[in-house]
Design an enzyme around this catalytic site. Structure first.
Site, short mmCIF file in Angstrom:
data_model
loop_
_atom_site.label_atom_id
_atom_site.label_comp_id
_atom_site.label_asym_id
_atom_site.label_seq_id
_atom_site.Cartn_x
_atom_site.Cartn_y
_atom_site.Cartn_z
N ASP A 53 0.83 -1.21 0.00
CA ASP A 53 0.00 0.00 0.00
C ASP A 53 0.87 1.27 0.00
OD1 ASP A 53 -2.12 -1.75 0.28
OD2 ASP A 53 -2.87 -0.86 2.14
N HIS A 104 -5.83 2.42 -3.89
CA HIS A 104 -5.83 2.64 -2.45
C HIS A 104 -6.67 3.88 -2.10
CE1 HIS A 104 -4.53 2.00 1.58
NE2 HIS A 104 -3.56 2.87 1.63
N HIS A 108 -5.10 9.98 1.21
CA HIS A 108 -5.05 8.93 2.24
C HIS A 108 -5.89 9.38 3.43
CE1 HIS A 108 -3.26 5.84 4.87
NE2 HIS A 108 -2.93 5.25 3.74
N HIS A 198 4.07 -2.09 3.01
CA HIS A 198 4.04 -0.75 2.42
C HIS A 198 5.34 -0.46 1.69
CE1 HIS A 198 1.07 -0.74 5.66
NE2 HIS A 198 0.46 0.24 5.02
ZN LIG Z 1 -2.35 3.30 3.37
#
Ligand SMILES: [Zn+2]
Length: 241
Positions: A53, A104, A108, A198
């Site tokens: 991610d 995603h 964010h 990540h």
């Molecule tokens: Zn994230």
């Protein structure tokens, strides 16, 4: 995907991340529970799905790609539209290396704190930015912090994106030692599971991608020992590449 009670906050482990980053008051209100299997990314036995991610990232992503290439692994990258806009060539390099691209979000943000229309605009913008940069049409969506709100599910359906969370995470955003990341993974990872890591530190501790990259050889050794293959979500959940 609709027609059932809102699944707000269904992703408890994921919500804990959101809490850490942005919403310290939410955790105490959440009942304990686990991610529903339907969204957790539980796939075919004999292997695990590897997902990343928060990329693309000019430092973390190339380091991850180098390891995946050396190992012959394919993975799924849940990209942020805002990061793709900043680093389109890095996004392209992921797709060019044969990996799977997914959504995603554009920003964010925790979807629980946003309106349904905001979420729809955000995911649509992300999908368009990602498709324009990579030439690929994403199939999966994993909202920030793994928080699936009713608005996320409605937007996903409209945009023909399937939500996928994870079954095991490395807590690599904490930027701890690689063996700690691996210990977190090992605790939850079962045959058929989906791993969350990540390839960017854009939402976490600076340099945390180094923990991720450091954990990958440990993961490889663990997978060899357990005789599990590592693959992208398209192969893991069916439907092919
Ligand atoms: Zn994230």
């Amino acid at each position: 995907m609709t027609g059932r009670a809102p699944v707000i906050g269904l992703a408890l482990p994921a919500l804990a991340v959101g809490v850490r980053h942005a919403f310290p008051t939410l955790t105490t209100r959440r009942p304990s529970g686990s991610v529903r299997p339907r969204y957790a990314g539980q796939g075919r036995p004999g292997g695990v799905a590897l997902t990343f991610d928060d990329g693309p990232d000019p430092k973390g992503t190339p380091a991850v790609l180098e390891f995946l290439d050396a190992r012959g692994w394919r993975a799924t990258f849940f990209l942020l539209g805002s990061q793709v806009r900043r680093h389109p060539q890095v996004a392209r390099s992921i797709a060019a290396a044969g990996h799977e691209i997914a959504v995603h979000g554009y920003e964010h943000r925790n979807h629980l704190a946003r309106s349904a229309s905001w979420v729809r605009r955000d995911l649509r913008a992300a999908r368009e930015e990602i498709a324009a940069a990579t030439g690929m049409q994403p199939r999966w969506v994993r909202p920030p912090y793994g928080v699936l709100s009713a608005g996320t599910l409605a937007a996903a359906k409209e945009l023909q994106l399937t939500p996928v969370l994870w079954t095991a995470w490395g807590r690599d955003w904490e930027a701890g030692p690689a063996d700690t990341v691996m210990a977190h993974l090992r605790r939850a990872l079962r045959d058929g599971g989906t791993i969350l890591l990540h390839d960017s530190d854009c939402t976490s501790r600076p340099g945390s991608w180094r923990s991720t990259v450091g954990a990958l050889p440990l993961l490889a050794a663990d997978m060899t020992r357990r005789q599990l293959v590592v693959r992208a979500l398209d192969e893991h959940l069916g439907g092919g590449r």
